[in-house]
Write a protein that holds these residues in place. Structure first.
Motif, short mmCIF file in Angstrom:
data_model
loop_
_atom_site.label_atom_id
_atom_site.label_comp_id
_atom_site.label_asym_id
_atom_site.label_seq_id
_atom_site.Cartn_x
_atom_site.Cartn_y
_atom_site.Cartn_z
N ASP A 127 0.87 -1.16 0.00
CA ASP A 127 0.00 0.00 0.00
C ASP A 127 0.92 1.23 0.00
O ASP A 127 1.32 1.71 1.04
N ARG A 128 1.23 1.70 -1.17
CA ARG A 128 2.34 2.61 -1.47
C ARG A 128 3.65 1.83 -1.38
O ARG A 128 3.71 0.78 -0.75
N SER A 129 4.67 2.37 -2.01
CA SER A 129 5.90 1.59 -2.17
C SER A 129 7.09 2.52 -2.33
O SER A 129 7.04 3.69 -1.96
N TRP A 130 8.17 1.96 -2.92
CA TRP A 130 9.35 2.77 -3.19
C TRP A 130 9.04 3.92 -4.15
O TRP A 130 9.82 4.86 -4.27
N TYR A 131 7.89 3.87 -4.81
CA TYR A 131 7.53 4.95 -5.73
C TYR A 131 7.13 6.23 -5.01
O TYR A 131 6.81 7.23 -5.67
N MET A 152 15.21 7.33 -10.06
CA MET A 152 14.70 7.08 -11.41
C MET A 152 15.70 6.27 -12.24
O MET A 152 15.31 5.50 -13.12
N ASN A 153 16.98 6.43 -11.96
CA ASN A 153 18.01 5.68 -12.68
C ASN A 153 18.12 4.23 -12.20
O ASN A 153 18.56 3.36 -12.96
N GLN A 154 17.71 3.97 -10.97
CA GLN A 154 17.91 2.63 -10.38
C GLN A 154 16.67 1.74 -10.41
O GLN A 154 16.79 0.51 -10.44
N VAL A 155 15.47 2.32 -10.37
CA VAL A 155 14.27 1.53 -10.10
C VAL A 155 13.99 0.48 -11.17
O VAL A 155 13.61 -0.66 -10.85
N GLU A 210 -1.57 19.91 -10.15
CA GLU A 210 -0.79 19.99 -11.39
C GLU A 210 0.64 19.50 -11.19
O GLU A 210 1.22 18.85 -12.08
N VAL A 211 1.22 19.79 -10.03
CA VAL A 211 2.59 19.31 -9.76
C VAL A 211 2.58 17.79 -9.64
O VAL A 211 3.47 17.11 -10.16
N TYR A 212 1.58 17.26 -8.92
CA TYR A 212 1.42 15.81 -8.85
C TYR A 212 1.34 15.22 -10.26
O TYR A 212 2.00 14.21 -10.57
N ASP A 217 2.96 11.59 -14.46
CA ASP A 217 3.14 11.30 -15.89
C ASP A 217 4.57 10.84 -16.18
O ASP A 217 4.79 9.90 -16.95
N LYS A 218 5.52 11.51 -15.56
CA LYS A 218 6.92 11.13 -15.78
C LYS A 218 7.19 9.73 -15.24
O LYS A 218 7.89 8.93 -15.88
N MET A 219 6.63 9.41 -14.07
CA MET A 219 6.82 8.08 -13.49
C MET A 219 6.23 7.00 -14.40
O MET A 219 6.88 5.98 -14.68
N LEU A 220 5.01 7.21 -14.87
CA LEU A 220 4.36 6.21 -15.71
C LEU A 220 5.11 6.01 -17.03
O LEU A 220 5.24 4.88 -17.52
N GLN A 221 5.63 7.08 -17.58
CA GLN A 221 6.32 7.00 -18.86
C GLN A 221 7.71 6.36 -18.73
O GLN A 221 8.11 5.58 -19.59
#
Length: 273
Positions: A127-131, A152-155, A210-212, A217-221
């Motif tokens: 229920d939520r994670s390293w993300y 972002m480089n490691q996940v 908007e910041v979220y 979007d960047k995470m999903l992409q």
């Protein structure tokens, strides 16, 4: 007193006289009642099938990790609770970690999550994670830009290692419209039984929408891969979202065969590639 269960609801729906009487007395509305009955039946079938999936995982000594991420009030906890309703509690765990301790802050970022990975014959629900580091932390300034970029480089490499080692990984992102989120957050504030859900960050979910969105979007992409894609679920309708997540889980474990119709609704569920 005997319990009023799904079978009783089904019997009412098949008895026109009883149904007409309840409608006449204003106890139920026919359309809403039948929609609820349909949902309860499908939920019951999918929950039972989740138990069969768990038995398959135990027999075959598999490890299943399911990550639930999403916007505030998108229904992560409710979706997990419905998913685990009928499975063996000795063979699963729900992980909802508190904010990092001073010691955690001195560790490799992923370390405290790795301690909770599933062992053989087990399902782990995060229920939520390293993300957190991909969205919440940068939105509120809880990590530096360097820490964010390092994550972002490691996940993707980390998840590839987990999958290569045999862990079955499913990543859900529960999304919600701004209007529906506002309604749910307002409801939480007003309901004494839900006020415990309102945290300090929830208060700013609307202000920082908007910041979220930018970080989501960047995470999903950037962190959706062939081996480990993001599964985005629209959750304005909580009930449909719960059903869609369970359907996806049940058809994602190689070797497990279900007799249920597990076709997902493309209007609700999107697989990022």
């Amino acid at each position: 007193m005997a319990e009023f269960d799904l079978e009783d609801l089904d019997n009412i729906s098949k008895s026109q006289e009883v149904l007409d009487l309840l409608i006449q007395k204003g106890i139920i509305k026919e359309k809403k009642f039948l929609e609820q009955l349909k949902y309860e039946k499908e939920l019951d079938e999918l929950q039972s099938e989740m138990l069969h999936l768990q038995e398959f995982i135990i027999r075959n000594q598999k490890r299943l990790l399911i990550i639930y991420e999403g916007r505030d009030a998108a229904g992560k906890g409710g979706t997990i609770s419905r998913t685990i309703a009928k499975i063996n509690p000795k063979k699963y765990k729900v992980i909802a970690l508190p904010k990092p301790t001073e010691i955690n802050l001195k560790e490799w970022y992923f370390q405290r999550y790795i301690d909770h990975l599933p062992i053989q014959e087990e399902i782990a629900f995060f229920d939520r994670s390293w993300y957190n580091r991909a969205v919440v932390e940068p939105v509120f300034g809880f990590c530096t830009e360097e820490q964010y970029q390092s994550f972002m480089n490691q996940v993707n490499r980390l998840e590839e290692l987990l999958i290569d080692d045999g862990i079955i990984l499913i990543k859900f992102f529960l999304n919600i419209s701004k209007e529906e989120q506002k309604d749910r957050l307002d409801e939480r504030k007003e309901d004494p039984l839900k006020q415990w859900k309102v945290g300090g960050l929830d208060q700013q979910a609307q202000e920082k929408w908007e910041v979220y969105t930018l970080y989501i979007d960047k995470m999903l992409q950037e962190t959706s891969t062939v081996k480990s894609p993001w599964i985005e679920i629209k959750t304005d309708d909580k009930k449909e979202a719960r059903l869609e997540t369970m359907k996806y889980i049940l058809k994602s474990v190689e070797g497990f065969e279900s007799k249920l119709d597990l076709e997902n609704d493309a209007e609700i569920l999107k697989v990022w590639r």
